[in-house]
Design a protein around this motif. Structure first.
Motif, PDB file in Angstrom:
ATOM      1  N   ASP A 197       0.837  -1.204   0.000  1.00  0.00           N
ATOM      2  CA  ASP A 197       0.000   0.000   0.000  1.00  0.00           C
ATOM      3  C   ASP A 197       0.868   1.248   0.000  1.00  0.00           C
ATOM      4  O   ASP A 197       1.953   1.273   0.579  1.00  0.00           O
ATOM      5  N   ILE A 198       0.374   2.283  -0.647  1.00  0.00           N
ATOM      6  CA  ILE A 198       1.050   3.570  -0.678  1.00  0.00           C
ATOM      7  C   ILE A 198       0.096   4.645  -0.177  1.00  0.00           C
ATOM      8  O   ILE A 198      -1.090   4.637  -0.530  1.00  0.00           O
ATOM      9  N   HIS A 199       0.591   5.532   0.659  1.00  0.00           N
ATOM     10  CA  HIS A 199      -0.221   6.605   1.225  1.00  0.00           C
ATOM     11  C   HIS A 199       0.491   7.942   1.069  1.00  0.00           C
ATOM     12  O   HIS A 199       1.718   8.020   1.185  1.00  0.00           O
ATOM     13  N   LEU A 200      -0.264   8.979   0.836  1.00  0.00           N
ATOM     14  CA  LEU A 200       0.214  10.356   0.887  1.00  0.00           C
ATOM     15  C   LEU A 200      -0.560  11.061   1.986  1.00  0.00           C
ATOM     16  O   LEU A 200      -1.774  10.907   2.090  1.00  0.00           O
ATOM     17  N   VAL A 201       0.159  11.836   2.805  1.00  0.00           N
ATOM     18  CA  VAL A 201      -0.467  12.554   3.914  1.00  0.00           C
ATOM     19  C   VAL A 201       0.088  13.965   3.945  1.00  0.00           C
ATOM     20  O   VAL A 201       1.306  14.171   3.812  1.00  0.00           O
ATOM     21  N   SER A 202      -0.785  14.935   4.130  1.00  0.00           N
ATOM     22  CA  SER A 202      -0.320  16.317   4.265  1.00  0.00           C
ATOM     23  C   SER A 202      -0.958  16.961   5.489  1.00  0.00           C
ATOM     24  O   SER A 202      -2.082  16.630   5.869  1.00  0.00           O
ATOM     25  N   VAL A 203      -0.203  17.867   6.092  1.00  0.00           N
ATOM     26  CA  VAL A 203      -0.673  18.635   7.238  1.00  0.00           C
ATOM     27  C   VAL A 203      -0.499  20.105   6.897  1.00  0.00           C
ATOM     28  O   VAL A 203       0.613  20.550   6.588  1.00  0.00           O
ATOM     29  N   GLY A 204      -1.591  20.878   6.926  1.00  0.00           N
ATOM     30  CA  GLY A 204      -1.520  22.288   6.592  1.00  0.00           C
ATOM     31  C   GLY A 204      -2.260  23.136   7.601  1.00  0.00           C
ATOM     32  O   GLY A 204      -3.078  22.637   8.374  1.00  0.00           O
ATOM     33  N   ARG A 205      -1.989  24.452   7.566  1.00  0.00           N
ATOM     34  CA  ARG A 205      -2.577  25.331   8.586  1.00  0.00           C
ATOM     35  C   ARG A 205      -2.940  26.682   8.000  1.00  0.00           C
ATOM     36  O   ARG A 205      -2.214  27.252   7.186  1.00  0.00           O
ATOM     37  N   ASP A 206      -4.080  27.190   8.453  1.00  0.00           N
ATOM     38  CA  ASP A 206      -4.500  28.561   8.155  1.00  0.00           C
ATOM     39  C   ASP A 206      -5.034  29.152   9.449  1.00  0.00           C
ATOM     40  O   ASP A 206      -6.091  28.746   9.937  1.00  0.00           O
ATOM     41  N   GLY A 207      -4.306  30.076  10.029  1.00  0.00           N
ATOM     42  CA  GLY A 207      -4.726  30.680  11.294  1.00  0.00           C
ATOM     43  C   GLY A 207      -4.849  29.646  12.393  1.00  0.00           C
ATOM     44  O   GLY A 207      -3.930  28.897  12.690  1.00  0.00           O
ATOM     45  N   GLY A 208      -6.038  29.571  13.008  1.00  0.00           N
ATOM     46  CA  GLY A 208      -6.258  28.650  14.105  1.00  0.00           C
ATOM     47  C   GLY A 208      -6.837  27.316  13.702  1.00  0.00           C
ATOM     48  O   GLY A 208      -7.355  26.584  14.551  1.00  0.00           O
ATOM     49  N   THR A 209      -6.780  26.970  12.409  1.00  0.00           N
ATOM     50  CA  THR A 209      -7.328  25.707  11.932  1.00  0.00           C
ATOM     51  C   THR A 209      -6.257  24.881  11.230  1.00  0.00           C
ATOM     52  O   THR A 209      -5.460  25.406  10.450  1.00  0.00           O
ATOM     53  N   VAL A 210      -6.261  23.585  11.514  1.00  0.00           N
ATOM     54  CA  VAL A 210      -5.319  22.641  10.902  1.00  0.00           C
ATOM     55  C   VAL A 210      -6.115  21.668  10.044  1.00  0.00           C
ATOM     56  O   VAL A 210      -7.200  21.224  10.432  1.00  0.00           O
ATOM     57  N   THR A 211      -5.600  21.347   8.874  1.00  0.00           N
ATOM     58  CA  THR A 211      -6.225  20.331   8.037  1.00  0.00           C
ATOM     59  C   THR A 211      -5.236  19.222   7.732  1.00  0.00           C
ATOM     60  O   THR A 211      -4.043  19.471   7.554  1.00  0.00           O
ATOM     61  N   VAL A 212      -5.735  17.993   7.710  1.00  0.00           N
ATOM     62  CA  VAL A 212      -4.939  16.821   7.344  1.00  0.00           C
ATOM     63  C   VAL A 212      -5.633  16.143   6.177  1.00  0.00           C
ATOM     64  O   VAL A 212      -6.840  15.876   6.233  1.00  0.00           O
ATOM     65  N   VAL A 213      -4.899  15.892   5.115  1.00  0.00           N
ATOM     66  CA  VAL A 213      -5.445  15.200   3.957  1.00  0.00           C
ATOM     67  C   VAL A 213      -4.673  13.900   3.773  1.00  0.00           C
ATOM     68  O   VAL A 213      -3.438  13.904   3.811  1.00  0.00           O
ATOM     69  N   GLN A 214      -5.370  12.800   3.593  1.00  0.00           N
ATOM     70  CA  GLN A 214      -4.735  11.503   3.391  1.00  0.00           C
ATOM     71  C   GLN A 214      -5.324  10.812   2.171  1.00  0.00           C
ATOM     72  O   GLN A 214      -6.545  10.776   1.996  1.00  0.00           O
ATOM     73  N   TRP A 215      -4.438  10.270   1.346  1.00  0.00           N
ATOM     74  CA  TRP A 215      -4.814   9.530   0.145  1.00  0.00           C
ATOM     75  C   TRP A 215      -4.127   8.184   0.191  1.00  0.00           C
ATOM     76  O   TRP A 215      -2.964   8.094   0.626  1.00  0.00           O
ATOM     77  N   GLY A 216      -4.785   7.110  -0.212  1.00  0.00           N
ATOM     78  CA  GLY A 216      -4.135   5.812  -0.174  1.00  0.00           C
ATOM     79  C   GLY A 216      -4.705   4.828  -1.169  1.00  0.00           C
ATOM     80  O   GLY A 216      -5.888   4.907  -1.542  1.00  0.00           O
ATOM     81  N   GLN A 217      -3.846   3.906  -1.629  1.00  0.00           N
ATOM     82  CA  GLN A 217      -4.293   2.833  -2.511  1.00  0.00           C
ATOM     83  C   GLN A 217      -3.262   1.712  -2.474  1.00  0.00           C
ATOM     84  O   GLN A 217      -2.193   1.850  -1.890  1.00  0.00           O
ATOM     85  N   MET A 218      -3.577   0.587  -3.087  1.00  0.00           N
ATOM     86  CA  MET A 218      -2.603  -0.478  -3.227  1.00  0.00           C
ATOM     87  C   MET A 218      -1.533  -0.041  -4.220  1.00  0.00           C
ATOM     88  O   MET A 218      -1.853   0.532  -5.268  1.00  0.00           O
ATOM     89  N   GLY A 219      -0.250  -0.280  -3.875  1.00  0.00           N
ATOM     90  CA  GLY A 219       0.817   0.135  -4.759  1.00  0.00           C
ATOM     91  C   GLY A 219       2.081   0.485  -4.007  1.00  0.00           C
ATOM     92  O   GLY A 219       2.243   0.156  -2.832  1.00  0.00           O
TER      93      GLY A 219
END
Length: 203
Positions: free
Chosen positions: A159-181
């Motif tokens: 499996d392969i995953h991509l994960v990002s952590v980003g911020r704007d002011g007082g809010t944090v976002t996490v994005v995760q993508w994954g699939q076999m590979g």
């Protein structure tokens, strides 16, 4: 979520023996989200041959993120959206409203470290090999970082995953993508674009 999708996205978590909800039993799953931050649309994810389906926004933390980030998120109100395809690819976006920039910066820093710690913990399992790769930072709002990790189980699953952590002011976002590979299958350029969009859409 289709069985192949769950296999591709959750293998890295299932192989370490955790069940959904263990790491974040205090999360208000299904509660009405309070975050004003906006979420990605299905069309803003890395392109997929079957297209993406976006679920409704829910309160709490998705099971795909609980193993790596659960302990760091216990004290915060969060909401998420899950995205599905007809094949083996899935994604999630988590938004966490922290309250002020200083606390959000500290949380984002901790979540970035959690990715590396999580990969090391998976790699310690005798049945799994896990590798981390840093894809650097993005110049969007207060910043974002992109990570990748690949897992190979003793029974052959990859499996392969991509994960990002980003911020704007007082809010944090996490994005995760994954699939076999493997790493070669990761749409890094498109995922960076998705991350930039996610952070820009927070407010």
């Amino acid at each position: 979520m289709p069985k192949r999708t769950r296999a591709g996205v959750l293998t890295a978590l299932a192989v370490v023996g955790l069940t959904a909800g263990t790491a974040l039993s205090a999360a208000p799953a299904g509660a009405a989200p309070k975050a004003p931050a906006k979420f990605l649309a299905a069309s803003e994810l890395p392109p997929h041959s079957t297209g993406w389906i976006a679920d409704k926004v829910k309160g709490g933390v998705p099971e795909e993120m609980q193993y790596c980030f659960g302990e760091s998120l216990l004290a915060y109100t969060s909401s998420y959206r899950t995205f599905r395809t007809d094949l083996d690819t899935g994604a999630q976006q988590l938004n966490v409203v922290v309250g002020n920039s200083a606390k959000a910066k500290a949380l984002a820093t901790r979540l970035d470290k959690d990715v590396k710690r999580c990969v090391a913990r998976m790699d310690a399992d005798p049945e799994v090999e896990a590798d981390h790769k840093s894809y650097g930072s993005l110049p969007v709002e207060e910043g974002a970082r992109v990570h990748g990790f690949a897992t190979r189980a003793s029974w052959g699953a990859m499996d392969i995953h991509l994960v990002s952590v980003g911020r704007d002011g007082g809010t944090v976002t996490v994005v995760q993508w994954g699939q076999m590979g493997a790493f070669k299958d990761a749409p890094v350029k498109a995922f960076k674009k998705t991350t930039t969009t996610a952070v820009n859409k927070l407010y």
